[in-house]
Design a protein around this motif. Structure first.
Motif, short mmCIF file in Angstrom:
data_model
loop_
_atom_site.label_atom_id
_atom_site.label_comp_id
_atom_site.label_asym_id
_atom_site.label_seq_id
_atom_site.Cartn_x
_atom_site.Cartn_y
_atom_site.Cartn_z
N ALA A 9 -0.71 10.28 30.51
CA ALA A 9 -0.27 10.67 31.85
C ALA A 9 1.02 9.99 32.27
N LEU A 10 1.39 8.91 31.58
CA LEU A 10 2.60 8.16 31.94
C LEU A 10 3.84 8.59 31.17
N LEU A 11 3.65 9.33 30.09
CA LEU A 11 4.76 9.59 29.17
C LEU A 11 5.96 10.23 29.86
N THR A 12 5.73 11.29 30.61
CA THR A 12 6.85 12.00 31.26
C THR A 12 7.57 11.08 32.24
N GLY A 13 6.82 10.35 33.06
CA GLY A 13 7.42 9.46 34.04
C GLY A 13 8.20 8.34 33.39
N VAL A 14 7.66 7.77 32.32
CA VAL A 14 8.34 6.67 31.63
C VAL A 14 9.63 7.16 30.99
N LEU A 15 9.60 8.34 30.39
CA LEU A 15 10.82 8.90 29.79
C LEU A 15 11.90 9.12 30.84
N LYS A 16 11.51 9.60 32.02
CA LYS A 16 12.48 9.79 33.10
C LYS A 16 13.08 8.45 33.52
N GLU A 17 12.22 7.43 33.63
CA GLU A 17 12.70 6.10 34.04
C GLU A 17 13.65 5.53 33.00
N VAL A 60 0.78 -4.88 27.77
CA VAL A 60 0.64 -5.18 29.20
C VAL A 60 -0.62 -4.52 29.74
N LEU A 61 -1.42 -5.30 30.47
CA LEU A 61 -2.65 -4.81 31.09
C LEU A 61 -2.38 -4.58 32.57
N ALA A 62 -2.64 -3.37 33.05
CA ALA A 62 -2.29 -3.03 34.43
C ALA A 62 -3.49 -2.53 35.22
N GLU A 63 -3.46 -2.83 36.52
CA GLU A 63 -4.50 -2.34 37.42
C GLU A 63 -4.38 -0.83 37.62
N LYS A 64 -3.15 -0.34 37.63
CA LYS A 64 -2.93 1.09 37.85
C LYS A 64 -1.71 1.54 37.07
N ASP A 65 -1.65 2.84 36.81
CA ASP A 65 -0.50 3.39 36.09
C ASP A 65 0.71 3.44 37.01
N ASP A 66 1.85 3.01 36.51
CA ASP A 66 3.09 2.99 37.28
C ASP A 66 4.23 3.24 36.29
N PRO A 67 4.80 4.43 36.29
CA PRO A 67 5.85 4.76 35.30
C PRO A 67 7.02 3.80 35.31
N ARG A 68 7.43 3.38 36.52
CA ARG A 68 8.61 2.50 36.59
C ARG A 68 8.31 1.14 35.96
N ARG A 69 7.17 0.58 36.31
CA ARG A 69 6.85 -0.73 35.77
C ARG A 69 6.54 -0.65 34.28
N ALA A 100 8.00 1.41 32.23
CA ALA A 100 9.32 1.49 31.60
C ALA A 100 9.97 0.11 31.54
N LEU A 101 9.84 -0.66 32.62
CA LEU A 101 10.40 -2.01 32.63
C LEU A 101 9.73 -2.89 31.57
N ALA A 102 8.43 -2.71 31.41
CA ALA A 102 7.71 -3.49 30.40
C ALA A 102 8.22 -3.17 29.00
N LEU A 103 8.43 -1.88 28.73
CA LEU A 103 8.96 -1.49 27.42
C LEU A 103 10.36 -2.04 27.21
N GLN A 104 11.19 -1.98 28.27
CA GLN A 104 12.55 -2.53 28.17
C GLN A 104 12.51 -4.03 27.92
N ALA A 105 11.51 -4.71 28.49
CA ALA A 105 11.41 -6.15 28.31
C ALA A 105 10.93 -6.52 26.91
N GLY A 106 10.32 -5.55 26.20
CA GLY A 106 9.89 -5.81 24.83
C GLY A 106 8.42 -5.56 24.55
N ALA A 107 7.68 -5.03 25.53
CA ALA A 107 6.27 -4.73 25.29
C ALA A 107 6.13 -3.55 24.35
N SER A 108 5.01 -3.52 23.63
CA SER A 108 4.73 -2.40 22.71
C SER A 108 3.66 -1.48 23.26
N GLY A 109 3.05 -1.87 24.38
CA GLY A 109 1.99 -1.03 24.92
C GLY A 109 1.72 -1.33 26.37
#
Length: 255
Positions: free
Chosen positions: A153-161, A105-114, A116-125
């Motif tokens: 910078a996203l790892l901690t936030g994504v793990l929490k989500e 997934v290519l993103a304009e900005k870092d967003d831990p919640r989104r 995390a949702l991308a990983l749950q949906a099946g993204a690998s990166g």
């Protein structure tokens, strides 16, 4: 030399074409671009039919104008030729229909919640759109080795989500398990978007009986609307009723 086939999916044409051109300069990358979810699906299906399937999908997180925090909206197979498919729904749909394709997934900005949702949906990166070409190529080659790539910078936030999502899912699953088999079937029809009359026809029940089942479902799930019940059901992993198959049996234990 093994060639990596990449499909860039972004509704910003200049960005998609520029990124595709940059990637095409790599000797081991064969790249194409699609400007929408439906166009991407057509490209994927055509490539698979021709025996030259894509290896990696680079998907715009904001494809189709989806809003921050929105969960995958609809199963991608239910979107018409001209319909919009948001980025996370495309990820989820492709992972089901073509699980061999790795998705970044290519993103304009870092967003831990989104993320995390991308990983749950099946993204690998998840990578920033303004990252360097060398970084993007590292991610592309990494996901093909079954690696998962996130900005540090996203790892901690994504793990929490993900931890919070797992907790909510466990609670949602417990509530769904409290339903009777018939109530679960009614819930699956609700997830599929069927109204009371359509559910009654599908399950061979009277509208009054369906209304009672729906009220029981809402009560047991602890929600006050169909939309809330559907959201909870999706968190619990409850899929929609298969509207293309046969209707369920009359009577029996499901009645």
């Amino acid at each position: 030399m093994v060639c990596i086939r990449v499909l860039v999916v972004d509704d910003h044409r200049i960005f998609a074409e520029s990124l595709a051109a940059a990637l095409a300069a790599e000797p081991d990358v064969d790249v194409s671009a699609a400007g929408s979810g439906p166009a991407a699906l057509r490209s994927l299906e055509r490539a698979a039919a021709e025996g030259r399937r894509y290896d990696v999908l680079l998907v715009d997180a904001d494809l189709g104008g989806n809003l921050p925090g929105v969960r995958p909206a609809v199963p991608v197979r239910e979107v018409g030729e001209d319909g919009l498919v948001d980025g996370l729904s495309l990820v989820a749909g492709v992972r089901v229909s073509q699980p061999y394709v790795r998705i970044v997934v290519l993103a304009e900005k870092d967003d831990p919640r989104r993320a995390a949702l991308a990983l749950q949906a099946g993204a690998s990166g998840w990578v920033a759109k303004d990252c360097s070409l060398s970084r993007l190529l590292t991610v592309v080659r990494g996901v093909l080795r079954e690696e998962t790539h996130l900005p540090p910078a996203l790892l901690t936030g994504v793990l929490k989500e993900l931890t919070a999502a797992r907790k909510h899912r466990t609670e949602s699953e417990r509530l769904v398990e409290s339903l009777t088999p018939r109530e679960r079937e009614v819930l699956r029809c609700m997830v599929a978007g069927l109204g009371r009359k359509a559910v009654a026809e599908r399950l061979f029940l009277s509208p009054h009986t369906v209304r009672t089942h729906m009220q029981n479902v809402l009560g047991k799930l602890g929600v006050h609307s169909t939309l809330a019940a559907v959201a909870l059901a999706r968190r619990a992993g409850v899929g929609p009723a298969d509207l293309t198959g046969d209707v369920v049996e009359r009577g029996g234990q499901l009645a």
